[in-house]
Design a protein around this motif. Structure first.
Motif, PDB file in Angstrom:
ATOM      1  N   LEU A  19     -32.616  38.155 -62.623  1.00  0.00           N
ATOM      2  CA  LEU A  19     -33.003  39.417 -62.008  1.00  0.00           C
ATOM      3  C   LEU A  19     -33.910  40.202 -62.947  1.00  0.00           C
ATOM      4  O   LEU A  19     -33.588  40.402 -64.125  1.00  0.00           O
ATOM      5  CB  LEU A  19     -31.768  40.259 -61.690  1.00  0.00           C
ATOM      6  N   GLY A  20     -35.040  40.657 -62.413  1.00  0.00           N
ATOM      7  CA  GLY A  20     -35.900  41.540 -63.170  1.00  0.00           C
ATOM      8  C   GLY A  20     -35.277  42.918 -63.302  1.00  0.00           C
ATOM      9  O   GLY A  20     -34.339  43.273 -62.575  1.00  0.00           O
ATOM     10  N   SER A  21     -35.812  43.717 -64.203  1.00  0.00           N
ATOM     11  CA  SER A  21     -35.225  45.037 -64.451  1.00  0.00           C
ATOM     12  C   SER A  21     -35.410  45.996 -63.290  1.00  0.00           C
ATOM     13  O   SER A  21     -34.739  47.019 -63.213  1.00  0.00           O
ATOM     14  CB  SER A  21     -35.836  45.643 -65.723  1.00  0.00           C
ATOM     15  N   TRP A  22     -36.336  45.674 -62.366  1.00  0.00           N
ATOM     16  CA  TRP A  22     -36.569  46.527 -61.199  1.00  0.00           C
ATOM     17  C   TRP A  22     -35.821  46.038 -59.957  1.00  0.00           C
ATOM     18  O   TRP A  22     -35.914  46.660 -58.898  1.00  0.00           O
ATOM     19  CB  TRP A  22     -38.059  46.579 -60.883  1.00  0.00           C
ATOM     20  N   ALA A  23     -35.110  44.931 -60.064  1.00  0.00           N
ATOM     21  CA  ALA A  23     -34.504  44.301 -58.888  1.00  0.00           C
ATOM     22  C   ALA A  23     -33.539  45.251 -58.187  1.00  0.00           C
ATOM     23  O   ALA A  23     -32.731  45.931 -58.825  1.00  0.00           O
ATOM     24  CB  ALA A  23     -33.787  43.021 -59.288  1.00  0.00           C
ATOM     25  N   THR A  24     -33.624  45.279 -56.869  1.00  0.00           N
ATOM     26  CA  THR A  24     -32.717  46.112 -56.065  1.00  0.00           C
ATOM     27  C   THR A  24     -31.731  45.270 -55.268  1.00  0.00           C
ATOM     28  O   THR A  24     -30.838  45.818 -54.641  1.00  0.00           O
ATOM     29  CB  THR A  24     -33.523  46.986 -55.080  1.00  0.00           C
TER      30      THR A  24
END
Length: 284
Positions: A209-214
């Motif tokens: 998961l990227g740091s912006w993942a929702t």
């Protein structure tokens, strides 16, 4: 014909930048760019930036083992933020460092989606039989002439990643992959894990998961989270630094992030051919 398999990768985090240059040509470029829209460049902001040019990031990637030896037929540069100044055409420059024979271009103006688009294009070239080896370079520099909304909330760090993609081992020796199985957008992560490309048991899956993942995966799925401080390079840095160990543990690796400016989620699925271990009860 196999698809695109990760053969080598490189990651660059927070490299040393150049000294700020008080160059009238640079300021004049930004004035010409911004004044038609009623804006002026912020000279102080520009001067205190890290001054890491796309060319600098490309040079560092090329020096990495596996990247340095590659001779691609296709080279794609992806970025979400522009270069400090676009006075060097970086895709041809990078191509010149890697044999000079590749068809090359850059993908921008797509935000966090740019690397995912690059993989879609690379996969299409491979399916058409037009390439054997591809290099996808993801570049991110943070020196800006005007305030950038994301940087008001998060301190972004200059970074870059490169993937060398090509056919798998001809003799089948050793762990396979990770091989690109597909790229998707606007699909709920739980649906992708069940019905998307590279279908595998969730016990055999890693979600990066990227740091912006929702979007959050089901609880039974292993999760690796990218550190904050990047816009579009986060999950690719993690893949570049960890793919060797991950291919020996997981049959499927899913990279997922959400562009904070558009709200669109993007996913890339890789498979390794590694079979999951049978359940203790025989799978019943």
């Amino acid at each position: 014909m196999t698809g695109l398999v990760v053969q080598a990768a490189a990651a660059v985090r927070a490299p040393k930048g150049r000294e700020p240059a008080d160059d009238p040509a640079v300021l004049g470029y930004f004035q010409d760019l911004l004044r038609p829209f009623g804006a002026e460049p912020d000279k102080e902001l520009l001067q205190r930036g890290a001054q890491v040019f796309h060319e600098d990031l490309a040079d560092l990637l090329v020096e990495a083992d596996g990247v340095r030896e590659s001779r691609p037929q296709l080279l794609v540069v992806a970025h979400a933020l522009p270069d400090v100044v676009p006075f060097t055409a970086v895709a041809p420059y990078l191509t010149s460092r890697l044999g000079g024979e590749a068809t090359c271009f850059s993908i921008g103006q797509q935000g966090l989606a740019a690397p995912f688009t690059g993989l879609r294009i690379a996969s299409a070239y491979r399916r058409a039989g037009r390439v054997r080896e591809v290099v996808v370079a993801i570049l991110e520099q943070t020196t800006m002439p005007t305030p950038f909304p994301l940087m008001e909330d998060v301190a972004l760090t200059d970074s870059a990643a490169a993937l060398v993609l090509g056919p798998g081992p001809a003799d089948g020796a050793g762990p396979a992959g990770p091989e690109l199985a597909g790229v998707a957008a606007d699909i709920p992560l739980d649906v992708l894990l069940t019905d998307g490309p590279g279908h595998a048991s969730t016990t055999d899956t890693l979600v990066v998961l990227g740091s912006w993942a929702t979007q959050e995966p089901p609880k039974e799925v292993d999760v690796h989270r990218a550190a904050p401080g990047t816009y579009c390079t986060g999950v690719w840095l993690e893949l570049a630094e960890n793919w060797v160990s991950w291919r020996e543990r997981y049959g499927r690796i899913v990279l997922s992030d959400t562009d904070p400016r558009t709200g669109r989620s993007h996913h890339a699925v890789f498979t390794t051919g590694l079979a999951p271990e049978p359940a203790a009860d025989g799978g019943r």
